[in-house]
Design an enzyme around this catalytic site. Structure first.
Site, PDB file in Angstrom:
ATOM      1  N   HIS A  20     -97.549  61.832  19.980  1.00 10.59           N
ATOM      2  CA  HIS A  20     -97.165  62.502  21.224  1.00 10.59           C
ATOM      3  C   HIS A  20     -97.781  63.900  21.214  1.00 10.59           C
ATOM      4  O   HIS A  20     -98.133  64.433  20.145  1.00 10.59           O
ATOM      5  CB  HIS A  20     -95.643  62.581  21.334  1.00 10.59           C
ATOM      6  N   LYS A  24     -99.497  66.109  17.939  1.00 13.47           N
ATOM      7  CA  LYS A  24    -100.923  65.905  17.675  1.00 13.47           C
ATOM      8  C   LYS A  24    -101.455  66.830  16.574  1.00 13.47           C
ATOM      9  O   LYS A  24    -102.161  66.364  15.674  1.00 13.47           O
ATOM     10  CB  LYS A  24    -101.743  66.045  18.957  1.00 13.47           C
ATOM     11  N   GLY A  47    -106.119  57.265  23.315  1.00 13.80           N
ATOM     12  CA  GLY A  47    -107.218  58.086  23.804  1.00 13.80           C
ATOM     13  C   GLY A  47    -107.369  59.503  23.306  1.00 13.80           C
ATOM     14  O   GLY A  47    -108.294  59.821  22.565  1.00 13.80           O
ATOM     15  N   SER A  66    -105.120  56.509  26.824  1.00 16.99           N
ATOM     16  CA  SER A  66    -104.040  57.387  26.386  1.00 16.99           C
ATOM     17  C   SER A  66    -102.724  56.621  26.543  1.00 16.99           C
ATOM     18  O   SER A  66    -102.638  55.649  27.309  1.00 16.99           O
ATOM     19  CB  SER A  66    -104.022  58.691  27.188  1.00 16.99           C
ATOM     20  N   GLY A  67    -101.709  57.040  25.802  1.00 15.21           N
ATOM     21  CA  GLY A  67    -100.423  56.345  25.808  1.00 15.21           C
ATOM     22  C   GLY A  67     -99.854  56.100  27.194  1.00 15.21           C
ATOM     23  O   GLY A  67     -99.542  54.955  27.551  1.00 15.21           O
ATOM     24  N   ASP A  72    -100.564  52.579  24.334  1.00 15.75           N
ATOM     25  CA  ASP A  72     -99.575  52.015  23.412  1.00 15.75           C
ATOM     26  C   ASP A  72     -99.537  50.494  23.557  1.00 15.75           C
ATOM     27  O   ASP A  72     -99.438  49.764  22.571  1.00 15.75           O
ATOM     28  CB  ASP A  72     -98.174  52.585  23.688  1.00 15.75           C
ATOM     29  N   HIS A  99     -93.622  57.471  29.249  1.00 13.71           N
ATOM     30  CA  HIS A  99     -93.969  56.096  28.875  1.00 13.71           C
ATOM     31  C   HIS A  99     -93.081  55.593  27.734  1.00 13.71           C
ATOM     32  O   HIS A  99     -93.487  54.748  26.950  1.00 13.71           O
ATOM     33  CB  HIS A  99     -95.457  56.011  28.514  1.00 13.71           C
ATOM     34  N   ARG A 108     -91.122  47.715  18.748  1.00 11.02           N
ATOM     35  CA  ARG A 108     -90.527  46.378  18.677  1.00 11.02           C
ATOM     36  C   ARG A 108     -91.553  45.352  18.202  1.00 11.02           C
ATOM     37  O   ARG A 108     -91.274  44.527  17.334  1.00 11.02           O
ATOM     38  CB  ARG A 108     -89.968  45.969  20.039  1.00 11.02           C
TER      39      ARG A 108
END
Length: 155
Positions: A20, A24, A47, A66-67, A72, A99, A108
């Site tokens: 996150h 970073k 990304g 990117s997430g 993700d 997100h 999970r």
């Protein structure tokens, strides 16, 4: 048909690197500190994180989206395909993430497929210093074909 099947994580690992925004710099420093180990493995990441790690450490990191734009989920899909062996994800538990459902889905799916996932520096340190980083590792996962067949027969 067996309930579980054995999969092997090879000696050379496919490692996903994710962080996150607030984490970073910590992940980049961790990659720099562990560069000699990481350069022996295949690296990928979401990304911005992948780009920043490559730029600051010189390590080759394949970047996905990117997430918040699906990165993700792309990493999760690679787990399902058997193309990710472990995940280093420096998450920020004190900042709301738009997100968050994607992050939960990734954690999970790592659990479902018995993929090691480190969510902070301490767990990443333990993981990367493990004797299993230098050898193959067999792990048992659900036999998904049997699971699907059983479910289809009961519905």
């Amino acid at each position: 048909m067996e309930e579980k099947i054995t999969l092997t994580i090879g000696k050379q690992k496919n490692i996903a690197l994710i962080a996150h925004d607030g984490k970073k710099p910590t992940l980049i420093q961790w990659c720099e500190d562990n560069k000699e180990i990481l350069k022996k493995h295949f690296l990928c990441g979401t990304g911005t994180t992948a780009r920043m790690i490559s730029d600051k450490t010189g390590l080759p990191v394949r970047g996905y989206n990117s997430g918040p734009l699906g990165g993700d989920q792309q990493i999760g899909a690679k787990v399902v395909e058997g193309r990710i062996d472990l995940i280093i994800f420096f998450s920020d538990p004190l900042t709301a993430q738009p997100h968050d459902p994607d992050v939960k889905a990734l954690t999970r799916i790592a659990q479902v497929y018995d993929i090691p996932i480190a969510l902070n520096k301490a767990s990443a340190d333990f993981m990367i210093k493990s004797e299993f980083m230098n050898e193959s590792y067999d792990h048992d996962v659900i036999n998904f074909q049997k699971n699907i067949a059983d479910r289809a027969n009961t519905l």
